[in-house]
Design a protein around this motif. Structure first.
Motif, short mmCIF file in Angstrom:
data_model
loop_
_atom_site.label_atom_id
_atom_site.label_comp_id
_atom_site.label_asym_id
_atom_site.label_seq_id
_atom_site.Cartn_x
_atom_site.Cartn_y
_atom_site.Cartn_z
N ASN A 86 -6.32 -14.35 -2.15
CA ASN A 86 -5.27 -13.91 -3.06
C ASN A 86 -5.19 -12.39 -2.99
OD1 ASN A 86 -3.32 -14.31 -5.02
ND2 ASN A 86 -4.61 -15.69 -6.19
N VAL A 87 -4.06 -11.85 -2.58
CA VAL A 87 -3.94 -10.40 -2.38
C VAL A 87 -2.75 -9.86 -3.17
CG1 VAL A 87 -3.60 -8.57 -0.68
CG2 VAL A 87 -4.95 -10.56 -0.07
N LEU A 88 -2.97 -8.70 -3.81
CA LEU A 88 -1.88 -7.99 -4.48
C LEU A 88 -1.70 -6.66 -3.77
CD1 LEU A 88 0.14 -8.04 -6.84
CD2 LEU A 88 -1.58 -6.85 -8.22
N LEU A 89 -0.53 -6.49 -3.14
CA LEU A 89 -0.22 -5.27 -2.39
C LEU A 89 0.72 -4.37 -3.19
CD1 LEU A 89 0.58 -6.74 1.13
CD2 LEU A 89 -1.27 -5.16 0.66
N ALA A 440 6.97 2.09 4.26
CA ALA A 440 6.02 3.03 3.64
C ALA A 440 4.64 2.40 3.71
CB ALA A 440 6.40 3.31 2.19
N GLY A 441 3.63 3.21 3.41
CA GLY A 441 2.28 2.68 3.41
C GLY A 441 2.09 1.63 2.33
N ALA A 442 1.17 0.71 2.57
CA ALA A 442 0.85 -0.32 1.59
C ALA A 442 -0.65 -0.32 1.35
CB ALA A 442 1.30 -1.70 2.09
N LYS A 443 -1.04 -0.47 0.09
CA LYS A 443 -2.47 -0.54 -0.21
C LYS A 443 -2.76 -1.82 -0.97
CE LYS A 443 -2.45 1.99 -4.62
NZ LYS A 443 -3.04 3.08 -5.39
N VAL A 444 -3.96 -2.34 -0.77
CA VAL A 444 -4.39 -3.55 -1.47
C VAL A 444 -4.90 -3.14 -2.84
CG1 VAL A 444 -6.04 -5.45 -1.51
CG2 VAL A 444 -4.91 -4.82 0.63
N VAL A 445 -4.17 -3.54 -3.88
CA VAL A 445 -4.59 -3.24 -5.25
C VAL A 445 -5.69 -4.20 -5.68
CG1 VAL A 445 -3.81 -3.14 -7.66
CG2 VAL A 445 -2.28 -2.41 -5.82
N GLN A 446 -5.58 -5.43 -5.26
CA GLN A 446 -6.55 -6.45 -5.64
C GLN A 446 -6.62 -7.49 -4.53
OE1 GLN A 446 -5.79 -8.24 -9.47
NE2 GLN A 446 -6.92 -10.08 -8.95
#
Length: 550
Positions: A86-89, A440-446
Motif C-alpha cells: 500500500n503506497v501513498l505518493l 514533477a518529482g514524486a515522493k513516497v509519503v507512506q
C-alpha cells in the motif's frame, strides 16, 4: 431425457477446461510451498530456491507445467488474501510551479516558495493556495507590486494563456488548472508503470483536493523496487561534466579545512578527505572513486555549510552526483561525478524519451537505446557539438548512468545508455521510460507492506469458515435425505469446481467478499435441494413411485 447426451458432453468439456485452468494454480502453490519449507523466513534464500525449483517441469501427458508460466496463469488473489503493498505518493508541487515559471530565479518567487515549503508542513490547505498567500504577503511587505502575469513569473512562453495584462485572479485560476492537469498526468503515468510491473488488479486513486495518489498492489513484496519504480521521474537529463584538474584545488582546500573544522562539517578532524576520494583509482570521467562505506562522510563534507562557502566561482553551482551503481571492476566503490550546473540548475538537455529499447553493444553488454523527442533532439545536437572530445553525463533522478566522451555531434536525437546493466535492470529502466516521464518529482509519503501474516490469517479464516459451512451442509443433506443427499453433495462439489475454474479462466480476482459470495451460492443450492426433495418426499408419502415423483 432429451438432450441428456449433449448435457453430459458439455459438462465433461467444461470440467476439462476448468481442470486445465486450475492446474497452474496448484503447481505454482506447490513450488512456493517447497521453497518456503527450505528457505523459511529468509526472502533472499526464498528467491534463490524459487529460481532453482522453477527450472523443473511437470509433464502430465496432456500438458507440461512450468513455474514461470504457471505463476502468470494462477488464480488471482486480492490484497486481503495475498497481502501486498500500500503506497501513498505525493507529487512535488514546487517542481510544478518552477516549471510553469520556466525556472525563474526571481527573488520574490524563490522566497515565497521557500516560505510555502515551511508552512505546508502544518497546513491542511493545498500547496498552490498557500503559495499564493505567501507570495502576496512577501510582495506586499517588500512593496515590489509584482504581478503574477509578470514575465519573470507566469507570463512566459510556458503559459501562453497568460498575457502581460491578465489579472491575478485569472492567473491563479489558470495555474491551478494546469497543476491539476499535471497531477492527472502523473496519475496516468503511475498507473501505466504499475501495469508494466505486473501487479494483479491494482487499485490506483487520486486523493481529492491534494496532489496525492493512493496505490494498492496485491501480491507485490519488493517494496524497494516498487518505491523506485513509482518515484522515478523518468526525466533523463544530460549535463556537461567537470573533471579532476578543475576540482583538485577545491578538494585540497576541503582537506585542510576538515582538519580545522571537521566537527562543524559532520566528520572527525582526523579524517583525510583526499584519501577518501581515491582519485588514483579512477577509470571513468568522474572526480573520485569512493568506497561505499565512505560515501556518507564525503556527502557530509561536500554538503556542509563550510564546504559550500569554500567553493570558488567556477564550481559555485556544481552538483555532485554518484554513479548509478558500482563499476564491474570495483564492486566496493562508487564513482563521484562533478556536474556543471547553473543558477536555476536546469539541464542543458531535458527532453522526453519517445522510445526506449533493450539492445547490446559490440561487446555483447546490455544497453538501452533511446530516441528523444524533437525538442530534446535539438538540444542534444547543440550540447554534443559544444562538447566534442569532452564527457557528457546522462543522469536520471540525480544518479549518473554513464558519462562517455562525445566523439561527434549527434544530430538525430538517438543515444545509448550503458551502465553495466543486468537484463532485469535494463528492463526496469525501459519500462519507466516507456511509461512516460512524471511532470514533477514524486515522493513516497507512506508505504505499508500488508505482510504474509495478515494475508495468511485472512486466508486461514476464509478457508476455515468455508470448510465449516461446507461440512455442515454435507452432513445435513446426507443425514436428512440419504442417498439423494449424496448426489446433491456431488453436484455441489462439481458446481464449486466450475466456479473456481471459470473465475480463473476470466482472470477474476478472489477476495474475502468473493469467498462469502461462494458460500452464499452454496446456501442457495441447498435451498433449491430442500425445495425439490421436500416436494418429492410429499409425493412419495402420497404413494407415488419414486421416479415418477422426480
Amino acid at each position: 431425457m432429451q438432450g441428456k447426451g449433449l448435457i453430459t458432453i458439455v459438462a465433461i468439456v467444461l470440467g476439462l477446461i476448468c481442470l486445465n485452468e486450475l492446474l497452474p494454480t496448484w503447481y505454482a502453490s506447490k513450488i512456493e510451498k517447497q521453497a518456503t519449507a527450505i528457505a523459511g523466513d529468509n526472502p533472499e534464500k526464498y528467491q534463490k530456491e524459487i529460481a532453482k525449483l522453477s527450472k523443473d517441469t511437470l509433464n502430465l501427458g496432456f500438458t507440461k507445467l512450468y513455474y514461470t508460466k504457471a505463476k502468470d496463469k494462477e488464480m488471482k488473489l486480492g490484497l486481503d488474501l495475498k497481502g501486498g503493498i500500500n503506497v501513498l505518493l505525493e507529487i512535488n508541487q514546487r517542481d510544478l510551479v518552477n516549471d510553469l515559471t520556466n525556472y525563474s530565479t526571481n527573488p520574490i518567487l524563490i522566497e515565497a516558495l521557500n516560505k510555502t515549503d515551511e508552512v505546508q508542513k502544518n497546513s491542511t490547505k493545498s500547496y498552490i493556495d498557500n503559495f499564493f498567500v505567501q507570495f502576496e504577503a512577501i510582495n506586499s511587505a517588500k512593496g515590489t507590486n509584482l504581478k503574477l502575469a509578470d514575465p519573470e513569473l507566469f507570463g512566459n512562453t510556458t503559459l501562453t494563456e497568460v498575457k502581460y495584462n491578465t489579472p491575478d485572479d485569472q492567473v491563479k485560476s489558470i495555474v491551478k488548472r494546469k497543476i491539476d492537469a499535471s497531477v492527472g498526468t502523473a496519475f496516468e503515468v503511475i498507473r501505466t508503470r504499475i501495469d508494466k510491473m505486473g501487479a494483479v488488479q491494482p487499485n490506483v486513486q487520486r486523493v481529492p483536493g491534494t496532489a496525492r495518489i493512493s496505490v494498492e498492489m496485491p501480491g507485490m513484496k519488493d517494496i524497494d523496487k516498487v518505491k523506485k519504480m513509482l518515484q522515478t521521474s523518468a526525466k533523463l537529463q544530460f549535463w556537461e561534466v567537470q573533471q579532476v584538474p578543475e576540482m583538485a584545488p577545491y578538494f585540497q582546500t576541503l582537506t585542510s579545512m576538515v582538519a580545522v573544522k571537521g566537527d562543524s562539517m559532520g566528520v572527525a578532524k582526523n579524517v583525510n578527505f583526499m584519501n577518501l576520494l581515491h582519485i588514483d583509482k579512477l577509470r571513468t570521467n568522474g572526480v573520485a572513486n569512493v568506497k561505499l562505506s565512505d560515501t556518507a562522510a564525503v556527502n557530509k563534507i561536500l554538503n556542509s555549510k563550510v564546504g559550500q562557502s569554500l567553493r570558488p566561482s567556477n564550481i559555485k553551482y556544481t552538483q555532485f552526483m554518484w554513479g548509478y551503481k558500482p563499476e564491474a571492476t570495483d564492486a566496493e566503490s562508487l564513482v563521484l561525478y562533478a556536474i556543471r550546473g547553473n543558477i536555476n540548475q536546469k539541464a542543458p538537455v531535458d527532453g522526453a524519451v519517445e522510445t526506449a529499447n533493450i539492445s547490446y553493444d559490440e561487446l555483447s553488454r546490455v544497453v538501452v537505446d533511446m530516441q528523444m523527442d524533437s525538442k530534446g533532439a535539438k538540444e542534444w545536437k547543440t550540447l554534443t557539438e559544444k562538447n566534442v572530445g569532452k564527457p557528457v553525463a546522462v543522469t536520471l533522478d540525480g544518479r549518473v548512468y554513464t558519462a562517455p566522451n562525445v566523439v561527434n555531434a549527434i544530430p538525430n536525437g538517438r543515444t545509448q545508455i550503458s551502465g553495466n546493466f543486468s537484463q532485469e535492470e535494463a528492463k526496469e529502466l525501459v519500462d519507466v521510460l516507456g511509461a512516460g516521464k512524471l511532470p514533477a518529482g514524486a515522493k513516497v509519503v507512506q508505504a505499508t507492506v500488508v505482510g504474509p501474516s495478515l494475508g495468511q490469517e485472512s486466508i486461514d479464516a476464509g478457508v476455515m469458515s468455508f470448510g465449516i459451512a461446507f461440512l455442515l451442509i454435507i452432513v445435513y443433506i446426507i443425514f436428512y435425505y440419504g442417498g439423494a443427499g449424496v448426489y446433491a453433495v456431488i453436484a455441489m462439489i462439481i458446481n464449486l469446481f466450475y466456479i473456481f475454474g471459470i473465475m480463473d479462466s476470466v482472470d477474476a480476482t478472489l477476495t474475502l467478499p468473493g469467498i462469502a459470495g461462494i458460500v452464499l451460492t452454496m446456501a442457495m443450492a441447498v435451498d433449491t435441494n430442500v425445495i425439490i426433495y421436500e416436494r418429492n418426499q410429499g409425493r412419495i408419502i402420497c404413494r407415488k413411485k419414486y421416479f415418477r415423483s422426480l
